[in-house]
Design an enzyme around this catalytic site. Structure first.
Site, PDB file in Angstrom:
ATOM      1  N   ASP A 181     -25.747 -21.153 -55.427  1.00 32.27           N
ATOM      2  CA  ASP A 181     -25.488 -20.256 -56.723  1.00 32.27           C
ATOM      3  C   ASP A 181     -23.942 -20.572 -57.045  1.00 32.27           C
ATOM      4  O   ASP A 181     -23.087 -20.593 -56.169  1.00 32.27           O
ATOM      5  CB  ASP A 181     -25.654 -18.988 -56.204  1.00 32.27           C
ATOM      6  CG  ASP A 181     -25.457 -17.933 -57.103  1.00 32.27           C
ATOM      7  OD1 ASP A 181     -26.378 -17.510 -57.565  1.00 32.27           O
ATOM      8  OD2 ASP A 181     -24.365 -17.536 -57.340  1.00 32.27           O
ATOM      9  N   ASN A 189     -19.196 -17.131 -68.614  1.00 28.56           N
ATOM     10  CA  ASN A 189     -19.835 -16.992 -69.967  1.00 28.56           C
ATOM     11  C   ASN A 189     -19.025 -15.779 -70.659  1.00 28.56           C
ATOM     12  O   ASN A 189     -18.770 -15.648 -71.808  1.00 28.56           O
ATOM     13  CB  ASN A 189     -21.167 -16.125 -69.575  1.00 28.56           C
ATOM     14  CG  ASN A 189     -22.168 -17.177 -69.546  1.00 28.56           C
ATOM     15  OD1 ASN A 189     -22.018 -18.318 -69.764  1.00 28.56           O
ATOM     16  ND2 ASN A 189     -23.363 -17.072 -68.580  1.00 28.56           N
ATOM     17  N   HIS A 194     -21.134 -18.393 -74.165  1.00 27.85           N
ATOM     18  CA  HIS A 194     -22.411 -18.963 -73.413  1.00 27.85           C
ATOM     19  C   HIS A 194     -22.498 -20.393 -73.558  1.00 27.85           C
ATOM     20  O   HIS A 194     -23.294 -21.010 -72.784  1.00 27.85           O
ATOM     21  CB  HIS A 194     -23.675 -17.997 -74.067  1.00 27.85           C
ATOM     22  CG  HIS A 194     -23.554 -16.740 -73.520  1.00 27.85           C
ATOM     23  ND1 HIS A 194     -24.300 -16.501 -72.363  1.00 27.85           N
ATOM     24  CD2 HIS A 194     -23.258 -15.491 -74.145  1.00 27.85           C
ATOM     25  CE1 HIS A 194     -24.177 -15.282 -72.092  1.00 27.85           C
ATOM     26  NE2 HIS A 194     -23.596 -14.651 -73.363  1.00 27.85           N
ATOM     27  N   ASP A 198     -23.416 -22.812 -70.677  1.00 30.48           N
ATOM     28  CA  ASP A 198     -24.607 -23.762 -70.716  1.00 30.48           C
ATOM     29  C   ASP A 198     -24.088 -25.178 -70.590  1.00 30.48           C
ATOM     30  O   ASP A 198     -24.900 -25.884 -69.534  1.00 30.48           O
ATOM     31  CB  ASP A 198     -25.285 -23.968 -72.119  1.00 30.48           C
ATOM     32  CG  ASP A 198     -26.000 -22.564 -72.555  1.00 30.48           C
ATOM     33  OD1 ASP A 198     -26.314 -21.773 -71.468  1.00 30.48           O
ATOM     34  OD2 ASP A 198     -26.503 -22.316 -73.757  1.00 30.48           O
ATOM     35  N   GLU A 224     -28.069 -18.972 -62.734  1.00 31.35           N
ATOM     36  CA  GLU A 224     -26.885 -19.941 -62.309  1.00 31.35           C
ATOM     37  C   GLU A 224     -27.494 -20.240 -60.797  1.00 31.35           C
ATOM     38  O   GLU A 224     -26.676 -20.734 -59.962  1.00 31.35           O
ATOM     39  CB  GLU A 224     -25.596 -19.458 -62.162  1.00 31.35           C
ATOM     40  CG  GLU A 224     -25.311 -18.137 -61.170  1.00 31.35           C
ATOM     41  CD  GLU A 224     -25.908 -16.894 -61.752  1.00 31.35           C
ATOM     42  OE1 GLU A 224     -25.336 -15.866 -61.079  1.00 31.35           O
ATOM     43  OE2 GLU A 224     -26.562 -16.738 -62.846  1.00 31.35           O
TER      44      GLU A 224
END
Length: 231
Positions: A181, A189, A194, A198, A224
């Protein structure tokens, strides 16, 4: 019309296809009604031959003189289509018909049109197959791959996990599973947008794939969250 010519005419009229007879000297003796209709003239008439000496039919007649077996060839008809013609040498020694050639035009087989139709159908089937195969591949990609990172998604991972688990049980091998994680990903973000988030996910998936062995499996199973199978 003498009796021999009448006999020859009756013979060629037995054919439903266009047919005519050529004597040993190369002269067209008689033709049936189908042949006259096909060439729009009685082809046995003097100076009314529908084909030249260099035509396919002339070459077919020449080839038939050397064998007793029917000789087939593809010939072009006056209206532009093609058909299969059969030339057969008559072997009746001591008769006026010995050495004569009977030519029959099988108009039921329009070779050019049939071939063009089959070729068109084949192209259509090939195009349809390629389109279907492409659609199937795209569906499989969307069904089992994460569109952002291009690694397996949760569905693809579940299938891979089940398959590797069965393999491990069958061969009594160990199977390792790692779940990763990305900490503080939400803040990336929030602070950078975003698009940057990404890019981070995509870059992280590349790092995982580069570090793993052939046969290891990496998947994005959540926002994530990533999972790695190590058989």
């Amino acid at each position: 019309m003498d009796s021999l010519t009448e006999l020859a005419r009756q013979f060629v009229e037995m054919f439903t296809d266009a047919a005519f007879m050529v004597d040993a000297d190369g002269t067209i003796v008689v033709s049936n009604g189908s042949a006259s209709a096909l060439f729009a003239q009685p082809i046995a008439d003097a100076n009314a031959s529908p084909f030249a000496e260099t035509s396919e039919i002339a070459r077919l007649i020449s080839a038939a003189r050397t064998t007793s077996a029917p000789v087939p060839a593809r010939v072009k008809l006056p209206h532009g289509n093609e058909c299969i013609a059969y030339a057969t040498r008559i072997s009746l020694p001591e008769t006026p018909f010995d050495g004569s050639i009977v030519v029959r035009l099988d108009q039921r087989v329009d070779v050019a049109t049939k071939f063009a139709a089959l070729n068109s159908e084949l192209k259509a089937l090939t195009a349809k197959y390629k389109h279907t195969h492409q659609q199937k591949s795209e569906l499989e990609v969307h069904a089992f791959r994460d569109p952002l990172t291009h690694v397996l998604n949760r569905r693809g991972f579940d299938e891979a996990l089940e398959s590797e688990h069965k393999r491990a049980l069958r061969y009594q091998r160990k199977l390792s599973l790692a779940v990763l994680d990305l900490d503080h990903f939400k803040s990336i973000n929030d602070q950078h947008g975003h698009a940057v988030g990404d890019a981070v996910l995509s870059h992280f998936s590349h790092i995982c794939q580069d570090a793993l062995r052939d046969g290891d499996v990496v998947a994005r199973i959540g926002g994530e969250e990533f999972a790695i199978l190590l058989p």
